[in-house]
Design a protein around this motif. Sequence first.
Motif, PDB file in Angstrom:
ATOM      1  N   ARG A   1       0.853  -1.184   0.000  1.00  0.00           N
ATOM      2  CA  ARG A   1       0.000   0.000   0.000  1.00  0.00           C
ATOM      3  C   ARG A   1       0.892   1.238   0.000  1.00  0.00           C
ATOM      4  NH1 ARG A   1      -4.908  -0.544   4.130  1.00  0.00           N
ATOM      5  NH2 ARG A   1      -6.006   0.462   2.405  1.00  0.00           N
ATOM      6  N   MET A   2       0.461   2.270  -0.712  1.00  0.00           N
ATOM      7  CA  MET A   2       1.262   3.466  -0.904  1.00  0.00           C
ATOM      8  C   MET A   2       0.784   4.588   0.021  1.00  0.00           C
ATOM      9  SD  MET A   2       1.806   5.675  -4.436  1.00  0.00           S
ATOM     10  CE  MET A   2       2.699   4.358  -5.274  1.00  0.00           C
ATOM     11  N   TYR A   3       1.753   5.218   0.716  1.00  0.00           N
ATOM     12  CA  TYR A   3       1.462   6.320   1.625  1.00  0.00           C
ATOM     13  C   TYR A   3       2.320   7.535   1.272  1.00  0.00           C
ATOM     14  CZ  TYR A   3      -1.148   3.382   4.962  1.00  0.00           C
ATOM     15  OH  TYR A   3      -2.072   2.574   5.583  1.00  0.00           O
ATOM     16  N   ASP A   4       1.786   8.706   1.620  1.00  0.00           N
ATOM     17  CA  ASP A   4       2.464   9.978   1.367  1.00  0.00           C
ATOM     18  C   ASP A   4       2.664  10.699   2.694  1.00  0.00           C
ATOM     19  OD1 ASP A   4       3.337  12.482   0.586  1.00  0.00           O
ATOM     20  OD2 ASP A   4       1.544  13.010  -0.526  1.00  0.00           O
ATOM     21  N   ALA A   5       3.891  11.144   2.956  1.00  0.00           N
ATOM     22  CA  ALA A   5       4.195  11.987   4.110  1.00  0.00           C
ATOM     23  C   ALA A   5       4.995  13.181   3.606  1.00  0.00           C
ATOM     24  CB  ALA A   5       4.984  11.221   5.167  1.00  0.00           C
ATOM     25  N   ARG A   6       4.331  14.332   3.441  1.00  0.00           N
ATOM     26  CA  ARG A   6       4.953  15.563   2.946  1.00  0.00           C
ATOM     27  C   ARG A   6       5.683  15.356   1.620  1.00  0.00           C
ATOM     28  NH1 ARG A   6       6.952  15.757   8.339  1.00  0.00           N
ATOM     29  NH2 ARG A   6       5.649  17.047   9.682  1.00  0.00           N
ATOM     30  N   GLY A   7       5.059  14.616   0.728  1.00  0.00           N
ATOM     31  CA  GLY A   7       5.670  14.393  -0.578  1.00  0.00           C
ATOM     32  C   GLY A   7       6.661  13.255  -0.623  1.00  0.00           C
ATOM     33  N   ASN A   8       6.970  12.670   0.510  1.00  0.00           N
ATOM     34  CA  ASN A   8       7.815  11.473   0.567  1.00  0.00           C
ATOM     35  C   ASN A   8       6.898  10.258   0.435  1.00  0.00           C
ATOM     36  OD1 ASN A   8      10.682  10.982   2.820  1.00  0.00           O
ATOM     37  ND2 ASN A   8      10.537  10.839   0.618  1.00  0.00           N
ATOM     38  N   ILE A   9       7.106   9.445  -0.590  1.00  0.00           N
ATOM     39  CA  ILE A   9       6.225   8.321  -0.886  1.00  0.00           C
ATOM     40  C   ILE A   9       6.915   7.016  -0.531  1.00  0.00           C
ATOM     41  CG2 ILE A   9       4.817   7.210  -2.650  1.00  0.00           C
ATOM     42  CD1 ILE A   9       4.054  10.113  -2.133  1.00  0.00           C
ATOM     43  N   TYR A  10       6.229   6.187   0.265  1.00  0.00           N
ATOM     44  CA  TYR A  10       6.726   4.855   0.577  1.00  0.00           C
ATOM     45  C   TYR A  10       5.629   3.830   0.343  1.00  0.00           C
ATOM     46  CZ  TYR A  10      11.114   6.192   2.891  1.00  0.00           C
ATOM     47  OH  TYR A  10      12.379   6.661   3.164  1.00  0.00           O
ATOM     48  N   MET A  11       6.050   2.652  -0.096  1.00  0.00           N
ATOM     49  CA  MET A  11       5.180   1.493  -0.118  1.00  0.00           C
ATOM     50  C   MET A  11       5.360   0.736   1.189  1.00  0.00           C
ATOM     51  SD  MET A  11       3.857   1.851  -3.149  1.00  0.00           S
ATOM     52  CE  MET A  11       2.999   0.299  -3.385  1.00  0.00           C
ATOM     53  N   VAL A  12       4.265   0.221   1.741  1.00  0.00           N
ATOM     54  CA  VAL A  12       4.300  -0.582   2.969  1.00  0.00           C
ATOM     55  C   VAL A  12       3.818  -1.983   2.619  1.00  0.00           C
ATOM     56  CG1 VAL A  12       3.498  -0.793   5.354  1.00  0.00           C
ATOM     57  CG2 VAL A  12       3.783   1.481   4.336  1.00  0.00           C
ATOM     58  N   VAL A  13       4.606  -2.990   2.993  1.00  0.00           N
ATOM     59  CA  VAL A  13       4.234  -4.361   2.652  1.00  0.00           C
ATOM     60  C   VAL A  13       4.526  -5.278   3.839  1.00  0.00           C
ATOM     61  CG1 VAL A  13       6.485  -4.926   1.620  1.00  0.00           C
ATOM     62  CG2 VAL A  13       4.437  -6.184   0.907  1.00  0.00           C
ATOM     63  N   ALA A  14       3.639  -6.216   4.093  1.00  0.00           N
ATOM     64  CA  ALA A  14       3.836  -7.198   5.151  1.00  0.00           C
ATOM     65  C   ALA A  14       4.831  -8.262   4.689  1.00  0.00           C
ATOM     66  CB  ALA A  14       2.503  -7.847   5.515  1.00  0.00           C
ATOM     67  N   PRO A  15       5.662  -8.782   5.587  1.00  0.00           N
ATOM     68  CA  PRO A  15       6.640  -9.812   5.198  1.00  0.00           C
ATOM     69  C   PRO A  15       6.005 -11.010   4.498  1.00  0.00           C
ATOM     70  CG  PRO A  15       7.129  -8.994   7.391  1.00  0.00           C
ATOM     71  CD  PRO A  15       5.812  -8.385   6.996  1.00  0.00           C
TER      72      PRO A  15
END
Length: 330
Positions: free
Chosen positions: A3-17
Amino acid sequence: MARMYDARGNIYMVVAPEDLRHQGIDLPEQASHAAQTREAWALAAIEACCGWAPGTQPPGSKEHCSDGLLVGPFQLSQPFDLLIVNTDGTLAERSGNGLTIFSQALSDQGLWPKDEACRLRVHHDKADVLSPGEISVKPAVVEEVKGFWLDLGKPGFGPEAVSAHGVESVTLNGRELSHVQPLSSLNAAWSRSQFARVGNPHCVTLVQSVDALPSNEQMREPGLSEGLTRIAYAMPAGAGRPCPAGINLQWAMHESGQRVSARVFERGEGPTASSGTSATAVACAAWRVGWVNAGEVKVVMPGGTAPILLEEEQGELSRVSLFGTARLIG
């Protein structure tokens, strides 16, 4: 599923192991083991979760659709273990925006104890700093915005804090700083830098005018990009000079009062719209040369403004905290 999240223009994908394992990626069960074997799985995980789908990459966009990958949690109760994977397959010791995003993801999954602080443990494979690095995160509301305060601990200053070699000493406002020759050779205005460790290693270059702040577009131009990559990235992608393990680069200019403008070039990523630990390093460097006082400092980056809380005891910074907020975008 990432799932993709945005924090002040910094984009990270979060994935479960387990989701990575379901995709055939051989991720170990324990975060500590995964960190030490990251060369066997990290690039495959980046390609699986952060690569553009065929035919969907917008013209002129960066190589990947996010600034990195957050893998975790490795257990369903705190302390929550995770890995922060840069898009070049290396691991970061810490990411302020990444940890804000991970905290929001835990909350969205119903894993966050209501209104309580949680402990996050970031595992990595860097030899010059302890793994895992643990921080405390607490839900909060700042200026009617819901988010999290990240307790990033006590900062360290100077070349020894980031294992830098071959730098000369200079001064600004009576404070000893460093002259990083590879930086000043790119721009003569980049002659005074403050090394700081706030979990991650940082090199904050202090400038006097807005013209000396490089834009993200300028930092992507071939000549400057290659020069900054040689400095910021460890070998073999870069030269690891002056820091063999690589260094995050920032440029800071004092606006007025408790406000500082900043730009960021991250090791393993390149230019970014914002960075949480970079913002804290900028605030700490600004305090050390007398630009700002302890208390709340606003660090203004292209992606947004980060509130930083500096706590001082007996003339030294005893603690630095970052307020962050994140939202799910895909």
